[in-house]
Design an enzyme around this catalytic site. Structure first.
Site, PDB file in Angstrom:
ATOM      1  N   ASP A 196       7.648   3.708   0.189  1.00  0.00           N
ATOM      2  CA  ASP A 196       8.714   3.440   0.890  1.00  0.00           C
ATOM      3  C   ASP A 196       8.950   3.537   2.372  1.00  0.00           C
ATOM      4  OD1 ASP A 196       9.822   1.939  -1.694  1.00  0.00           O
ATOM      5  OD2 ASP A 196      10.768   3.961  -2.253  1.00  0.00           O
ATOM      6  N   LYS A 230       5.977  -0.095   4.587  1.00  0.00           N
ATOM      7  CA  LYS A 230       4.541  -0.753   4.928  1.00  0.00           C
ATOM      8  C   LYS A 230       4.765  -2.046   4.725  1.00  0.00           C
ATOM      9  CE  LYS A 230       3.717   1.376   0.796  1.00  0.00           C
ATOM     10  NZ  LYS A 230       4.992   2.251   0.832  1.00  0.00           N
ATOM     11  N   GLY A 259       7.336  -2.249  -4.058  1.00  0.00           N
ATOM     12  CA  GLY A 259       8.377  -2.948  -3.561  1.00  0.00           C
ATOM     13  C   GLY A 259       8.623  -3.024  -2.100  1.00  0.00           C
ATOM     14  N   HIS A 260       8.062  -4.045  -1.582  1.00  0.00           N
ATOM     15  CA  HIS A 260       7.542  -4.067  -0.074  1.00  0.00           C
ATOM     16  C   HIS A 260       8.388  -5.173   0.607  1.00  0.00           C
ATOM     17  CE1 HIS A 260       3.252  -2.568  -0.811  1.00  0.00           C
ATOM     18  NE2 HIS A 260       4.190  -1.499  -1.155  1.00  0.00           N
ATOM     19  N   GLN A 304       2.481   2.325  -2.906  1.00  0.00           N
ATOM     20  CA  GLN A 304       3.199   3.806  -3.047  1.00  0.00           C
ATOM     21  C   GLN A 304       2.792   4.623  -1.720  1.00  0.00           C
ATOM     22  OE1 GLN A 304       1.202   2.499  -6.094  1.00  0.00           O
ATOM     23  NE2 GLN A 304       3.199   1.591  -6.339  1.00  0.00           N
TER      24      GLN A 304
HETATM   25  P1  GDP Z   1       7.555  -0.104   1.685  1.00  0.00           P
HETATM   26  O1  GDP Z   1       7.411   0.199   0.123  1.00  0.00           O
HETATM   27  O2  GDP Z   1       6.825   0.984   2.321  1.00  0.00           O
HETATM   28  O3  GDP Z   1       7.119  -1.424   1.905  1.00  0.00           O
HETATM   29  O4  GDP Z   1       8.936   0.137   2.099  1.00  0.00           O
HETATM   30  P2  GDP Z   1      10.429  -0.499   1.422  1.00  0.00           P
HETATM   31  O5  GDP Z   1      10.328  -1.856   1.962  1.00  0.00           O
HETATM   32  O6  GDP Z   1      10.409  -0.446  -0.218  1.00  0.00           O
HETATM   33  O7  GDP Z   1      11.619   0.245   2.006  1.00  0.00           O
HETATM   34  C1  GDP Z   1      11.772   0.429   3.388  1.00  0.00           C
HETATM   35  C2  GDP Z   1      13.381  -0.313   3.806  1.00  0.00           C
HETATM   36  O8  GDP Z   1      13.646   0.134   5.073  1.00  0.00           O
HETATM   37  C3  GDP Z   1      13.378  -1.713   3.504  1.00  0.00           C
HETATM   38  O9  GDP Z   1      14.528  -2.060   3.380  1.00  0.00           O
HETATM   39  C4  GDP Z   1      12.945  -2.216   5.174  1.00  0.00           C
HETATM   40  O10 GDP Z   1      13.650  -3.453   5.308  1.00  0.00           O
HETATM   41  C5  GDP Z   1      13.730  -1.196   5.951  1.00  0.00           C
HETATM   42  N1  GDP Z   1      12.892  -0.879   7.245  1.00  0.00           N
HETATM   43  C6  GDP Z   1      11.595  -0.958   7.335  1.00  0.00           C
HETATM   44  N2  GDP Z   1      11.318  -0.423   8.798  1.00  0.00           N
HETATM   45  C7  GDP Z   1      12.735  -0.039   9.168  1.00  0.00           C
HETATM   46  C8  GDP Z   1      12.922   0.640  10.374  1.00  0.00           C
HETATM   47  O11 GDP Z   1      12.511   0.852  11.463  1.00  0.00           O
HETATM   48  N3  GDP Z   1      14.535   0.656  10.530  1.00  0.00           N
HETATM   49  C9  GDP Z   1      15.554   0.414   9.567  1.00  0.00           C
HETATM   50  N4  GDP Z   1      16.580   0.858   9.748  1.00  0.00           N
HETATM   51  N5  GDP Z   1      15.166   0.010   8.459  1.00  0.00           N
HETATM   52  C10 GDP Z   1      13.855  -0.362   8.240  1.00  0.00           C
HETATM   53  P1  IMO Z   2       6.111   1.309  -2.756  1.00  0.00           P
HETATM   54  O1  IMO Z   2       4.733   0.650  -2.718  1.00  0.00           O
HETATM   55  C1  IMO Z   2       8.212   4.861  -4.122  1.00  0.00           C
HETATM   56  C2  IMO Z   2       6.919   6.371  -8.135  1.00  0.00           C
HETATM   57  C3  IMO Z   2       8.132   6.434  -9.181  1.00  0.00           C
HETATM   58  C4  IMO Z   2       7.631   7.634  -9.745  1.00  0.00           C
HETATM   59  C5  IMO Z   2       6.229   7.645  -9.774  1.00  0.00           C
HETATM   60  C6  IMO Z   2       5.728   7.036 -10.950  1.00  0.00           C
HETATM   61  O2  IMO Z   2       7.216   0.459  -2.656  1.00  0.00           O
HETATM   62  O3  IMO Z   2       5.988   2.363  -1.548  1.00  0.00           O
HETATM   63  P2  IMO Z   2       4.925   4.663 -11.818  1.00  0.00           P
HETATM   64  O4  IMO Z   2       6.123   3.592 -12.109  1.00  0.00           O
HETATM   65  O5  IMO Z   2       4.176   4.186 -10.548  1.00  0.00           O
HETATM   66  O6  IMO Z   2       4.186   5.109 -12.897  1.00  0.00           O
HETATM   67  O7  IMO Z   2       5.936   5.864 -11.055  1.00  0.00           O
HETATM   68  O8  IMO Z   2       5.740   6.852  -8.527  1.00  0.00           O
HETATM   69  N1  IMO Z   2       6.724   5.248  -7.416  1.00  0.00           N
HETATM   70  C7  IMO Z   2       7.093   4.841  -6.289  1.00  0.00           C
HETATM   71  N2  IMO Z   2       8.116   5.448  -5.406  1.00  0.00           N
HETATM   72  N3  IMO Z   2       7.615   3.519  -3.788  1.00  0.00           N
HETATM   73  C8  IMO Z   2       6.811   2.980  -4.584  1.00  0.00           C
HETATM   74  O9  IMO Z   2       6.200   1.970  -4.086  1.00  0.00           O
HETATM   75  C9  IMO Z   2       6.513   3.685  -5.842  1.00  0.00           C
HETATM   76  N4  IMO Z   2       5.738   3.094  -6.978  1.00  0.00           N
HETATM   77  C10 IMO Z   2       5.704   4.358  -7.810  1.00  0.00           C
HETATM   78  O10 IMO Z   2       9.257   6.385  -8.712  1.00  0.00           O
HETATM   79  O11 IMO Z   2       8.211   8.698  -9.256  1.00  0.00           O
HETATM   80 MG    MG Z   3       9.133  -0.059  -1.554  1.00  0.00          MG
END
Ligand code: GDP
Ligand code: IMO
Ligand code: MG
Length: 431
Positions: free
Chosen positions: A13, A16, A40-41, A222
């Protein structure tokens, strides 16, 4: 023209999705190489927000080719949901998507096993996403899993049944009886109809694009410290999230890779259980969670929050051979006089600048904090490094110096426009 791996440097998270969507503006391909719908991207365009779980983040950009490599585990219902979800929003994806038939299925019995195993670990639950990831990789490694290629097989339906019988046996062994986790033939035929035509030689096509000099992005899911090998075992995911996995998860030689971009949040978060040395449990943690909207994209769970952890990131630089860093969510830190940053750890009175090599020792380290000056002026609308408040510039420069790695992109909001492209090079310490 180059081939870049883009991956997470913390516990997922990091942003990415945003970074990859942005870089995909100049790319012809984005390809996922591991994981499944546990990812979850989030991608935010000028008008819309997308949450992608299986499709690469380039999917939102018309014309960018998308690949799912054989290192992935794929839940067919989730995949169809995402494909149709994009189409409903006017984005054609099928014509530019290729899926490796060697990727493995995530079937309903994997999801059932994931949840059952979690419920059997009341005091030691991993906090998985419940998407069946662990059991799906377990079957793959045991060499008993069903690959997506079965969708093209005339005996596919029998093979599905065999895979199911085996899954139900495993559930029964775990004490879960009388449950029918069957996929109906109607569902199987729907999968074959929709996903079958998308199967193709992903490895060959991506290699050909690389050899033709195209811009190719390989998308990690991840984060580094959820890696099955180097991560905070057993609180990890079941695939390798490190840069090397981009090669094995698609079928690309290491010499084809030109750069490795590490996405790092300006502070640290984690969902699920496991050690987290800089975690903040009080008001400051709540402040980061609220300002950063730190709630999971896949499960909606509140993310655990803490200050930036540089020893954790030094290990990420090393294990992935990072060539550059994209620093995200800097805007979230606005409004504090001072920002603590963990520049090292102490373990049994000894200083450490990387992770301890024994996995359980991460529970025992004490972070050593430096207090860096904060800033109060909003970062909204800033498009160049020079225009950032001086303290924000010092924060970014401090991270580059500490990690001895250039920072080439700073994100200050979820939208594409809230991005600063820069070249913050590490400075040598004054002697
Ligand atoms: P990922 O799994 O690495 O793709 O990240 P996620 O999408 O799960 O979580 C990142 C969250 O932060 C999302 O809700 C994005 O819309 C938000 N986000 C990404 N870059 C920024 C930033 O620079 N500032 C803020 N405030 N939010 C951001
Ligand atoms: P993105 O790509 C954050 C974490 C879960 C748990 C551990 C094992 O959005 O960054 P799993 O379901 O993979 O067997 O869970 O890994 N986890 C993540 N945490 N971002 C993710 O993906 C994750 N995918 C798995 O919360 O701790
Ligand atoms: Mg994510």
């Amino acid at each position: 023209m180059s081939t870049s791996i883009v991956l997470g440097t913390q516990w997922g998270d990091e942003g990415k999705g945003k970074v990859i969507d942005l870089l995909a503006g100049d790319a012809t391909w984005t390809v996922r190489f591991q994981g499944g719908a546990n990812a979850g991207h989030t991608v935010k365009t000028a008008k819309e927000e997308f949450a992608l779980h299986l499709l690469p983040s380039g999917a939102v950009r018309p014309g960018v080719r998308c690949g799912l490599g054989w290192g992935m585990v794929i839940d067919p219902d989730q995949l169809i949901l995402e494909i149709e979800g994009l189409e409903e929003r006017g984005i054609d994806i099928r014509s530019r998507l290729i899926i490796s038939p060697r990727a493995a299925f995530v079937l309903p019995h994997h999801v059932a096993r994931d949840n059952l195993e979690e419920s059997r670990r009341p005091n030691a639950a991993l906090g998985t996403t419940g998407r069946g990831i662990g059991p799906a990789y377990e079957d793959r490694t045991a060499r008993t899993t069903l690959l997506l290629s079965a969708l093209l097989d005339k005996n596919g339906e029998e093979r599905l049944k065999a895979a199911h019988d085996q899954g139900i046996r495993k559930l029964a062994q775990a004490g879960e009886r009388g449950l029918e986790w069957a996929v109906t033939l109607k569902e199987w035929r729907r999968w074959a109809e929709i996903i079958g035509p998308l199967l193709g030689d992903c490895a060959k096509e991506v290699n050909e694009a690389i050899l033709a000099g195209e811009n190719v992005l390989l998308e990690g899911a991840q984060g580094t410290h959820l890696d099955i090998y180097g991560g905070t075992y057993p609180f990890v995911t079941s695939s390798s999230t490190l840069a090397g996995s981009a090669c094995t998860g698609i079928g690309i030689g290491p010499l084809r890779i030109d750069s490795v971009v590490g996405v790092a949040k300006a502070y640290t978060t984690r969902v699920g259980n496991g050690p987290f040395p800089t975690e903040l449990e009080g008001e400051d943690g709540e402040w980061l969670r609220e300002r950063g909207r730190e709630f999971g994209t896949t499960t909606g769970r509140p993310r655990r929050c803490g200050w930036l952890d540089l020893p954790l990131l030094r290990s990420s630089v090393l294990w992935n051979g990072l060539s550059k860093i994209a620093l995200t969510k800097l805007d979230v830190l606005t409004g504090r006089d001072e920002i603590p940053v963990a520049t090292g750890y102490e373990l049994d009175g000894e200083p450490l600048d990387h992770l301890p090599h024994l996995p359980n020792d991460l529970d025992r380290v004490e972070p050593v904090y430096e207090i860096w000056p904060g800033w109060s002026r909003s970062l909204d609308g800033i498009t160049s490094f020079e225009k950032l408040p001086e303290e924000a510039r010092r924060y970014v420069q401090g991270v580059a110096d500490q990690l001895k790695t250039p920072i080439r992109l700073i994100s200050i909001g979820p939208e594409r426009s809230a991005t600063i492209r820069c070249e913050v090079l590490p400075q040598k310490p004054q002697s």
